[in-house]
Design an enzyme around this catalytic site. Structure first.
Site, PDB file in Angstrom:
ATOM      1  N   TYR A 125      -1.155 -21.256  -6.151  1.00  0.00           N
ATOM      2  CA  TYR A 125      -1.363 -19.901  -5.675  1.00  0.00           C
ATOM      3  C   TYR A 125      -2.123 -19.111  -6.730  1.00  0.00           C
ATOM      4  CZ  TYR A 125      -0.920 -15.365  -3.688  1.00  0.00           C
ATOM      5  OH  TYR A 125      -1.244 -14.149  -3.151  1.00  0.00           O
ATOM      6  N   GLN A 187       2.825 -14.913   2.903  1.00  0.00           N
ATOM      7  CA  GLN A 187       2.399 -15.792   4.007  1.00  0.00           C
ATOM      8  C   GLN A 187       1.746 -17.077   3.475  1.00  0.00           C
ATOM      9  OE1 GLN A 187       1.518 -12.634   3.502  1.00  0.00           O
ATOM     10  NE2 GLN A 187      -0.662 -12.255   3.856  1.00  0.00           N
ATOM     11  N   SER A 233       3.881 -10.161 -19.846  1.00  0.00           N
ATOM     12  CA  SER A 233       3.610 -10.877 -21.083  1.00  0.00           C
ATOM     13  C   SER A 233       4.363 -10.285 -22.278  1.00  0.00           C
ATOM     14  CB  SER A 233       2.106 -10.850 -21.353  1.00  0.00           C
ATOM     15  OG  SER A 233       1.768 -11.860 -22.255  1.00  0.00           O
ATOM     16  N   GLN A 255      -1.614  -8.356 -26.490  1.00  0.00           N
ATOM     17  CA  GLN A 255      -0.628  -8.489 -25.412  1.00  0.00           C
ATOM     18  C   GLN A 255      -0.384  -7.163 -24.705  1.00  0.00           C
ATOM     19  OE1 GLN A 255       0.643 -11.518 -24.197  1.00  0.00           O
ATOM     20  NE2 GLN A 255      -1.166 -11.847 -25.446  1.00  0.00           N
ATOM     21  N   HIS A 258      -2.353  -6.087 -21.617  1.00  0.00           N
ATOM     22  CA  HIS A 258      -2.214  -6.801 -20.339  1.00  0.00           C
ATOM     23  C   HIS A 258      -1.669  -5.903 -19.235  1.00  0.00           C
ATOM     24  CE1 HIS A 258      -3.309 -10.975 -20.618  1.00  0.00           C
ATOM     25  NE2 HIS A 258      -2.675 -11.130 -21.760  1.00  0.00           N
ATOM     26  N   GLU A 323       7.950 -15.180 -25.236  1.00  0.00           N
ATOM     27  CA  GLU A 323       6.916 -16.021 -24.630  1.00  0.00           C
ATOM     28  C   GLU A 323       5.961 -16.521 -25.734  1.00  0.00           C
ATOM     29  OE1 GLU A 323       4.218 -13.775 -22.253  1.00  0.00           O
ATOM     30  OE2 GLU A 323       3.407 -15.524 -21.215  1.00  0.00           O
ATOM     31  N   HIS A 324       5.393 -15.580 -26.495  1.00  0.00           N
ATOM     32  CA  HIS A 324       4.511 -15.922 -27.617  1.00  0.00           C
ATOM     33  C   HIS A 324       5.172 -15.492 -28.910  1.00  0.00           C
ATOM     34  CE1 HIS A 324       1.696 -14.893 -24.235  1.00  0.00           C
ATOM     35  NE2 HIS A 324       1.170 -16.040 -24.574  1.00  0.00           N
ATOM     36  N   ASP A 357      -4.551 -18.549 -25.493  1.00  0.00           N
ATOM     37  CA  ASP A 357      -4.709 -18.097 -24.109  1.00  0.00           C
ATOM     38  C   ASP A 357      -5.761 -18.874 -23.344  1.00  0.00           C
ATOM     39  OD1 ASP A 357      -2.807 -16.185 -24.012  1.00  0.00           O
ATOM     40  OD2 ASP A 357      -4.144 -14.484 -24.310  1.00  0.00           O
ATOM     41  N   GLU A 411      38.761 -42.903  -6.661  1.00  0.00           N
ATOM     42  CA  GLU A 411      38.133 -41.734  -6.015  1.00  0.00           C
ATOM     43  C   GLU A 411      38.332 -41.746  -4.498  1.00  0.00           C
ATOM     44  OE1 GLU A 411      34.222 -40.887  -7.645  1.00  0.00           O
ATOM     45  OE2 GLU A 411      35.210 -40.355  -9.530  1.00  0.00           O
ATOM     46  N   HIS A 416      33.144 -47.723  -0.552  1.00  0.00           N
ATOM     47  CA  HIS A 416      32.411 -48.082  -1.767  1.00  0.00           C
ATOM     48  C   HIS A 416      32.968 -49.375  -2.352  1.00  0.00           C
ATOM     49  CE1 HIS A 416      30.967 -44.030  -1.313  1.00  0.00           C
ATOM     50  NE2 HIS A 416      30.238 -44.075  -2.412  1.00  0.00           N
TER      51      HIS A 416
END
Lengths: 430, 430
Positions: A125, A187, A233, A255, A258, A323-324, A357, A411, A416
Site C-alpha cells: 500500500y 477500500q 517519526s 526528524q 517530517h 525508532e532512530h 533514510d 491430556e 492421539h
C-alpha cells in the site's frame, strides 16, 4: 522552542509518548462498513468508494503501461540514477538477511528441520499526497523481492484527475513491479485482503497509510498478515560533551520536519552541550522550508534531557525505545550492548540519520512509538514463512511410543494415543 | 460420516474453510469495555472482573509457591519424567533456530549490520478448563526461553475454588517460570498489555484462548506484540495407494477428536484407499472416548478427496494450506518442494501427527485456517527483535553526500539535506 529538562530517568517518557492510534468509534465503524461493502460488492464497491473519497469516477483500476512511462517526465535522469544506486545498496544489505532451510538427523534416523519459503503474493500500500514516496516504495518492496516473493502488487489512490503519483510509478518501474491498481484507503486494504474481480487477494499487506488504512489493516489482520501500524517519526540523539552541537541540531531537525507529531530528543550528560544544541536549533530551523512543522514538533514532542550520569542517559534511551537512535559519543560501539531497544542505531558523527533514510542500505521502515521493544525494521524474514519438517524413523517411534502415548493419555486425548498404538501393533507384523 | 469427494482442485477449500473469528458486535464491545476498565482501575478491575466472570472473589492475583508444590500431587512421577524428556527434545530443536547478530564493513570503512536481542518481558496466556495444557505451556514458553527472554510471566484463570489448573503450575515449575498470576479472559490480556499495580506490562503476549481473549489480543496489538489468532486444529493427509488405511484413519481421528470444528482431510489418487480409509474411520472412531466430537468434526469439516492426478492432489493441499500435513507416500521428500503452504509437514508412515504434538521437538503452535500462507510455527524468532546498525564512515559520507542530498531534496525534505550539508561544510575544516 525545545525545552531542556534536567532529570533522572523516571518518567522520561510520560510526557512524550504518544498513544497508539486506535481511532474513534465513528472511524472504526466507517472502516468496518467499507470492508463489508468491498467483501459484498467487489470492484463495484471500489469504484463507488473511490468516487466518494477521492472524488474521481474511474473506469478501470489498472494503471496502464503508458501512464508508467509518462511518469518518468516528473523525475530527472540524474535522480533516477541516484535511486538506482540506492536500490543496489538496499538490495545488498537485505541479501545478508536471507536464511536457508535447515535439517538435522539423529542417530535413530529421524530427520527434523525447518523449510523456509517466500510468501507467494504480497500487497504494497502506498499513500497518496506527499513527495517522499519513491524511497518508501523501495524500502517496502525490496525486502519482499529479496525474499523471493513472486507476485508483488501495488495499490495507491488516484488524485482528482484519476492519475496516481508519478514518483510511485517510477519506483515501481525501477523494481519491475507491473501489477499496479489505482485505489486507496480502507477500500484498497479490503480489496487486497479479500480480493475482488480485478484484484486477486494477497497473503500479506505492507506499507504506511492514514488512520483509515491503519484501522483497516488491523481489521483484516488474521485473514492476511500485515506489517506494524506505523506512528510518527522519532529520533533520539545520545551525545557526550565532545560532540558538535550543529550536527546534533541538524539531525534533530531532520526528524522534526517530517510531521508536527514527530519527536526529536537529545539526551546528554553535558548542560553546556544542551544549551549549544538549543541555540543551534534556533539558528538552523530558520533555514528550513518546513520550519513551521519542525518548530511545532520540537515544542510539543522535543526535549533535551540533561542527566548526571551516562547510566541515567541510557535508561532514558531504553525507556523511549526510539525508532532512530544516534550514538554521538567518542566510542559508540562500546555502548551498543547497553541499548536494549531501538529500531536503527546510528554510530558516530558521520552516521547522520538521513544516511539511513535513503541510501546506506538498511530499511527505513522502523518500529515507532516504543514498539522497538518488540518489533524490528522491515526485513526479509517478514516476507518468508517457515514449515516444520518431521520425518520420524520407525526406530524412534518404537522407542518413544510409550512416552508419546503417556502424554496423550495424560491430556485425555485417546485418539492421539491410538494413532501411535496402531503403528506399534501393525508394524511389528512387518 | 466423512464424505468422499471426487473432483479436481477447484473450490476444494470453499466448503471447508472456516472464517476467521472476528466476533459479534456485542463481543467486541464487551472486550473494549473490559480493556477500558482495566486501564482505568488496574488491579481493582481485575478482582471485579474475576468475580464477575470466574465466580470467585480473590484476595491476591499471585499464585503462591505452596500452590505450585501442591500441584505435583496431580501428576504422577513417570509422567513428570516423560515431560522432562519432551522438554529436552523441544529445547534441542528450538536451539537450532537461534541466530546471531551480523555486521559487515565496506572498503570505505562503513559498518552495516543487524543486532538481534531477546524481548525483555513476555506474557504467556494459558486458558483454563481442558487437560491439554501442560504441553501447551511447554510449547509457548520454551521458544521464549531459548531466545533468552528474561522475564516470562504466566496468567491463567482461577476455577470457582480460586485455584488455577495444577497441570499449568507443574509445567511452569518444570521450566522455572516463577511469576504466575491467577487471572484470565480479556482482563488478563489487558493487564499484560497495559500493566496494573501487581502485573507489570509486557512486550508481547502469546498463547491460545477463547473468543474474548482473541478479540482482546487483536485490540492490544500495537501496544504490545501478539502471536497469531489460533483457529481449530486441522490435518491433511496426502496418501498414495500403497499406504496403510488404518494409519491414515487413526491420524485423521487424532485431529478430529480435538474439537467439533476441527478439520480432518485425506487427499489421494486412489479410490480404493479412500474407501478403505472411510471404513477404518467407522471402525476406529467407536473406540474413542471423544467419538461424538470426532464424528461431528468428520461430518462437518472432514473429506476424502479423490483426484485423478498427483498434481491435482497437491493443488488441493496448497489451497488448504493446512496446519498439519502428512505426506504418506513412497518418497515423501520428493514432494516437499511442491508443498507451498503448511505449518508442519510429517513425512512417511511413522511420522504420525501426535509425534509432533508432544515429543519430537518442533513446536505444536502452528498456523491454522489457511494462515500457513503467511505465518509460521511459533519459533525463537518470535521472541527476538532486531536493530539495524549503521556506522557510516567519513569517507562514505563525503563520497555519497551529493546523492543523499539529491534524494532528500527530491522528496522535499530540506532538513534531511541540511544534516548532510552541515557535515560537508564543517568537517572539511577538520
Amino acid at each position: 522552542m525545545i525545552k531542556i529538562i534536567e532529570r533522572k530517568a523516571q518518567d522520561a517518557t510520560a510526557s512524550l509518548q504518544r498513544s497508539i492510534e486506535t481511532g474513534t468509534k465513528e472511524q472504526r465503524q466507517a472502516v468496518w462498513d467499507i470492508i463489508e461493502q468491498v467483501k459484498a460488492n467487489g470492484d463495484r464497491a471500489l469504484f463507488q468508494l473511490t468516487h466518494q473519497f477521492d472524488g474521481v469516477q474511474l473506469d478501470t483500476l489498472n494503471v496502464s503501461e503508458e501512464e508508467i512511462q509518462e511518469a518518468y517526465k516528473f523525475v530527472d535522469e540524474e535522480t533516477v540514477e541516484t535511486f538506482k544506486q540506492a536500490i543496489t545498496n538496499i538490495v545488498q544489505f537485505h541479501e545478508k538477511q536471507k536464511r536457508e532451510s535447515w535439517m538435522y538427523s539423529n542417530p535413530n534416523g529421524t530427520k527434523l528441520g525447518m523449510k523456509l519459503r517466500p510468501l507467494q503474493r504480497v500487497g504494497l500500500y502506498v499513500p497518496g499526497g506527499t513527495a517522499a514516496l519513491l524511497s518508501s516504495v523501495l524500502m517496502t518492496a525490496i525486502p519482499a523481492q529479496v525474499a523471493g516473493v513472486q507476485q508483488l502488487v501495488l495499490t495507491t489512490p488516484p488524485s482528482k484527475t484519476g492519475k496516481v503519483a508519478p514518483t510511485v510509478l517510477v519506483a515501481a518501474d525501477l523494481l519491475g513491479i507491473r501489477e499496479i491498481y489505482s485505489v486507496g484507503g480502507a477500500q484498497a486494504i479490503a480489496a487486497l485482503a479479500y480480493g475482488t474481480e480485478t484484484i486477486k487477494g494477497v497473503d500479506k499487506i505492507v506499507g504506511p497509510g492514514n488512520i483509515y488504512v491503519a484501522l483497516a489493516k488491523r481489521e483484516v489482520f488474521g485473514t492476511v498478515d500485515i506489517d506494524m501500524i506505523a506512528g510518527p517519526s522519532e529520533i533520539v540523539v545520545l551525545a557526550d560533551e565532545q560532540q558538535n552541537p550543529a550536527y546534533i541540531a541538524a539531525d534533530l531537525l531532520s526528524q522534526a520536519e517530517h510531521d508536527v507529531l514527530a519527536s526529536a530528543i537529545c539526551v546528554t550528560t553535558s548542560k553546556e552541550l544542551a544549551q549549544d544544541v538549543q541555540a543551534e536549533l534556533v539558528k538552523q530551523v530558520q533555514k528550513l522550508p518546513r520550519r513551521e512543522i519542525a518548530l511545532k514538533a520540537l515544542e510539543q514532542h522535543g526535549a533535551i534531557y540533561v542527566t548526571e550520569t551516562l547510566e541515567e542517559a541510557l535508561d532514558i534511551v531504553n525507556q523511549l525505545a526510539p525508532e532512530h537512535l544516534e550514538l554521538m559519543v567518542e566510542e559508540p560501539f562500546e555502548l551498543l550492548d547497553s541499548i536494549h531497544h531501538a529500531g536503527a542505531v546510528f554510530l558516530g558523527e558521520y552516521s547522520s540519520e538521513p544516511v539511513g533514510d535513503y541510501f546506506a542500505g538498511p530499511n527505513h521502515v522502523l518500529p515507532t512509538n516504543g514498539s522497538a521493544r518488540f518489533s524490528s525494521p522491515l526485513n526479509v524474514d517478514d516476507f518468508m514463512k517457515k514449515s516444520s519438517i518431521i520425518a520420524y524413523s520407525k526406530q524412534d517411534l518404537m522407542e518413544n511410543a510409550d512416552k508419546i502415548m503417556r502424554i496423550a493419555r495424560f491430556e485425555e486425548l485417546e485418539g492421539h494415543a491410538q494413532a501411535i498404538q496402531i503403528r506399534l501393533e501393525q508394524s511389528s507384523k512387518d
